[in-house]
Design a protein around this motif. Structure first.
Motif, mmCIF file in Angstrom:
data_model
loop_
_atom_site.group_PDB
_atom_site.id
_atom_site.type_symbol
_atom_site.label_atom_id
_atom_site.label_comp_id
_atom_site.label_asym_id
_atom_site.label_seq_id
_atom_site.Cartn_x
_atom_site.Cartn_y
_atom_site.Cartn_z
ATOM 1 N N HIS A 1 -42.554 59.896 -2.077
ATOM 2 C CA HIS A 1 -43.574 59.066 -2.707
ATOM 3 C C HIS A 1 -44.844 59.873 -2.989
ATOM 4 C CE1 HIS A 1 -45.593 55.024 -3.013
ATOM 5 N NE2 HIS A 1 -46.641 55.801 -2.813
ATOM 6 N N GLU B 1 -52.112 63.442 -0.555
ATOM 7 C CA GLU B 1 -52.802 62.159 -0.529
ATOM 8 C C GLU B 1 -54.268 62.318 -0.928
ATOM 9 O OE1 GLU B 1 -52.771 58.266 2.346
ATOM 10 O OE2 GLU B 1 -52.604 60.236 3.236
ATOM 11 N N VAL C 1 -54.944 55.220 -9.557
ATOM 12 C CA VAL C 1 -53.509 55.384 -9.403
ATOM 13 C C VAL C 1 -52.923 54.344 -8.452
ATOM 14 C CG1 VAL C 1 -53.456 57.817 -9.968
ATOM 15 C CG2 VAL C 1 -53.872 57.111 -7.607
ATOM 16 N N LEU D 1 -49.741 52.173 -9.269
ATOM 17 C CA LEU D 1 -48.469 52.878 -9.242
ATOM 18 C C LEU D 1 -47.949 52.935 -7.815
ATOM 19 C CD1 LEU D 1 -46.366 54.596 -10.767
ATOM 20 C CD2 LEU D 1 -47.657 56.591 -10.046
ATOM 21 N N THR D 2 -48.806 53.392 -6.891
ATOM 22 C CA THR D 2 -48.415 53.484 -5.499
ATOM 23 C C THR D 2 -47.948 52.130 -4.989
ATOM 24 O OG1 THR D 2 -49.941 55.295 -5.125
ATOM 25 C CG2 THR D 2 -49.259 54.049 -3.198
ATOM 26 N N LYS D 3 -48.730 51.117 -5.309
ATOM 27 C CA LYS D 3 -48.402 49.769 -4.856
ATOM 28 C C LYS D 3 -47.073 49.303 -5.439
ATOM 29 C CE LYS D 3 -50.193 45.171 -5.710
ATOM 30 N NZ LYS D 3 -51.376 44.421 -6.132
ATOM 31 N N ARG E 1 -44.585 51.093 -6.308
ATOM 32 C CA ARG E 1 -43.441 51.748 -5.686
ATOM 33 C C ARG E 1 -43.201 51.219 -4.274
ATOM 34 N NH1 ARG E 1 -41.702 58.117 -5.099
ATOM 35 N NH2 ARG E 1 -39.593 57.569 -4.454
ATOM 36 N N LEU E 2 -44.272 50.918 -3.569
ATOM 37 C CA LEU E 2 -44.136 50.300 -2.248
ATOM 38 C C LEU E 2 -43.396 48.963 -2.373
ATOM 39 C CD1 LEU E 2 -45.035 50.248 0.797
ATOM 40 C CD2 LEU E 2 -46.972 48.897 0.040
ATOM 41 N N GLU E 3 -43.764 48.184 -3.388
ATOM 42 C CA GLU E 3 -43.102 46.905 -3.612
ATOM 43 C C GLU E 3 -41.630 47.105 -3.971
ATOM 44 O OE1 GLU E 3 -46.626 43.970 -5.182
ATOM 45 O OE2 GLU E 3 -45.609 45.208 -6.649
ATOM 46 N N PHE F 1 -39.624 49.594 -3.255
ATOM 47 C CA PHE F 1 -38.833 50.034 -2.103
ATOM 48 C C PHE F 1 -38.598 48.866 -1.138
ATOM 49 C CE2 PHE F 1 -38.478 52.046 2.143
ATOM 50 C CZ PHE F 1 -37.332 52.771 1.920
ATOM 51 N N SER F 2 -39.657 48.093 -0.894
ATOM 52 C CA SER F 2 -39.521 46.934 -0.007
ATOM 53 C C SER F 2 -38.535 45.925 -0.589
ATOM 54 C CB SER F 2 -40.883 46.266 0.198
ATOM 55 O OG SER F 2 -41.832 47.202 0.664
ATOM 56 N N GLY G 1 -51.661 55.883 3.534
ATOM 57 C CA GLY G 1 -50.514 56.363 4.298
ATOM 58 C C GLY G 1 -50.202 55.420 5.458
ATOM 59 N N LEU H 1 -48.173 52.471 4.245
ATOM 60 C CA LEU H 1 -46.763 52.815 4.030
ATOM 61 C C LEU H 1 -45.981 52.696 5.331
ATOM 62 C CD1 LEU H 1 -46.855 55.949 1.650
ATOM 63 C CD2 LEU H 1 -46.720 53.534 1.048
ATOM 64 N N TRP H 2 -46.575 53.204 6.425
ATOM 65 C CA TRP H 2 -45.866 53.166 7.708
ATOM 66 C C TRP H 2 -45.834 51.765 8.302
ATOM 67 C CZ3 TRP H 2 -42.210 56.058 9.175
ATOM 68 C CH2 TRP H 2 -42.162 57.377 8.722
ATOM 69 N N LEU I 1 -43.044 50.139 6.522
ATOM 70 C CA LEU I 1 -41.738 50.599 7.011
ATOM 71 C C LEU I 1 -41.432 49.979 8.372
ATOM 72 C CD1 LEU I 1 -41.422 54.371 6.054
ATOM 73 C CD2 LEU I 1 -39.761 52.580 5.589
ATOM 74 N N LEU J 1 -40.137 46.608 7.774
ATOM 75 C CA LEU J 1 -38.768 46.674 7.252
ATOM 76 C C LEU J 1 -37.775 47.040 8.357
ATOM 77 C CD1 LEU J 1 -39.373 48.445 3.818
ATOM 78 C CD2 LEU J 1 -39.036 46.006 4.254
#
Lengths: 193, 193, 193, 193
Positions: A66, A191, B3, B6-8, B10-12, B14-15, B77, B80-81, B84, B87
């Motif tokens: 990512h 980052e 940006v 975009l990050t958000k 991709r997080l969505e 993947f989730s 960051g 993201l963790w 995860l 999840l």
């Protein structure tokens, strides 16, 4: 060049799909214990810890992937293959996790698990190099990744861990855990860019 | 900051991938009955109801995750963790559902199922706190989530249910169902923002 | 016409999802060996190589699908079905790979594997024709794909390989590998447009 | 209202993920035959045809879902749940397909398969109504869907098929196939809007 974001987004979407499946498949392979009492539940402890380790491990790759793609501009056919190569080795992690668990931490399966951690590290390194080659030595990606000392050191510790496994299984596992801890910190070089 | 979307996204993505797999994996684990008559079909009833419960449960998390991310601006960051981590606990629901079903609702598996519901609730709470920390106490997310009374109460009812299971399995299950019903109503605090 | 990108992106997302699952399912089917020593590991060699071959094979389709869709403007109902038809045949690859592996390369399973490679090639050809029909003979896609000699030749080599299998299993496998190598080079006709 | 496209795109992405898994899971359940000769392969024929039927069936729902969402503007919490309800019933199709195959087309499993086709039809109808309620009786979606005669007729034919199964299994299957053929034609009411 104007179409690059689309290509990149599809590369990310496919990678997300494969990594999501890999990380979720592992729990499918958690076999329910024979009985329904505390002893049965406790018999799962080491399998559960291996699952946690592999989950964290695959999660680390997703996080780093990512961050890496975030800094990337241009995607080439070579990048697509370098990325598939990384996904290939990651896809073996559920298999090696399962075998290691079934063996109750026998020497060879623990060493093979280490190989299944080393190979994605090498594939990630190749992916980074391919991305830098595609984007130029003056690109943002080349600047923020730099020499990728962390990646090289990780690979060396994995190789050490694989070797140490033949002396002591726990020494090998300790090496694997150390690298996981090192990578748990997201790659701030990217980052912060 | 530009940006972040975009990050958000991709997080969505993947989730979404992981949750889609979790919710679909559970039906893979529905074993077909031994025979092909009505008695065989009826023997599946309690397994089917457990599947419905877990499907609803994971569906609730997807819905709430969806509403939560909708209100979010900045991803770090740590987010993201924290995501995860959520999840991870959700990924155990198919396993605990299966074990509970195999045990025909024995005490320990029903309590462990409750733990597998409690842990995502705690992880969701941590995710909300991490998002507020990343976006600031004056951000939209901090404003709309507020004190998250619903989340805290849910966790308490789960803990109660786990305890009650050791007195009566059905009392425990009743607690789990109550929380599910509470969450079935989408979080209007966010939806109305 | 202005909504085409959305339709196309959802077609891509669904295809990515199905292909990601197909490519990852195959490793789920890698059975762990009976023992935990080198002999046990070595017994997996031919299964592992078949897995690599099928992974590369499905990866090639993803890459080519990616390049193909990149050049496409208009999506029709016919394209959706031509795409599902391609995904159907690809979805059989894990099954034929598994059967071929279980048979230790018996004649019929190797021939059937060839059929499971030939059918996606035909389906891909149909997809290309459907896309050209939807976008017009003067469109970018018609221009860059041209006569698709590579696709036709691939199908012919697969058909040859299927036939040769009945003389020698290895001759058939050699044909399959040759086509894989031919396609490993991304379709530069599209990439360069 | 300005955020609606994002919400819609995530709803689509999650649905794509679940449907992609459902459609791909079914091939995972294709058991390889006992032997490796033509008789072994032929023994798979009816299972293979059932797989084709269910693949087409789930593919039809993806296509129609795609066309439906294309015409939609506003998503509400109720829509999220109506959509999850549809996905729930679709997720049972691999299970009922497997049971029907194992039973070699016994009466009850064929009837239950019909129920697993009828329920998504009802759920799809509910989803359409929920979307119209969310977007208003004057919205594009209300206009293009109209009275949804096709959906109602399909549900009636499924119900007929379920009943006929108890007279003749083949009459039931004929009804299921007829509805599949009816839906194979994409919903032009939406496509032409």
């Amino acid at each position: 060049m104007s179409v690059a974001p689309l290509t990149k987004s599809r590369l990310e979407a496919f990678s997300d799909g494969v990594i999501a499946i890999i990380i979720t498949i592992m729990v499918l392979e958690l076999k329910t214990p024979e009985g329904f009492d505390l002893a049965a539940l406790m018999s799962l402890t080491h399998i559960f810890l291996l699952y946690v380790l592999s989950f964290v491990y695959v999660g680390i790759y997703w996080n780093n992937h990512h961050h890496l793609m975030h800094a990337v501009g241009r995607i080439t056919g070579g990048v697509l293959w370098a990325n598939l190569h990384l996904l290939f080795w990651l896809s073996l992690v559920p298999f090696t996790t399962r075998w290691m668990g079934e063996s109750h931490l026998a020497t060879l399966p623990v060493a093979v698990y280490g190989v299944s951690l080393l190979m994605p590290a090498i594939a990630y390194y190749i992916l980074v190099r391919t991305l830098i080659a595609a984007n130029g030595r003056d690109s943002a990606i080349a600047h923020v990744i730099g020499k990728d000392v962390k990646g090289v050191v990780s690979a060396l510790i994995y190789a050490l861990g694989i070797g140490l496994t033949f002396l002591s299984v726990w020494a090998g596992i300790a090496c694997y855990v150390i690298v996981a801890l090192v990578w748990l910190v997201p790659d701030r070089r990217i980052e912060h860019s």
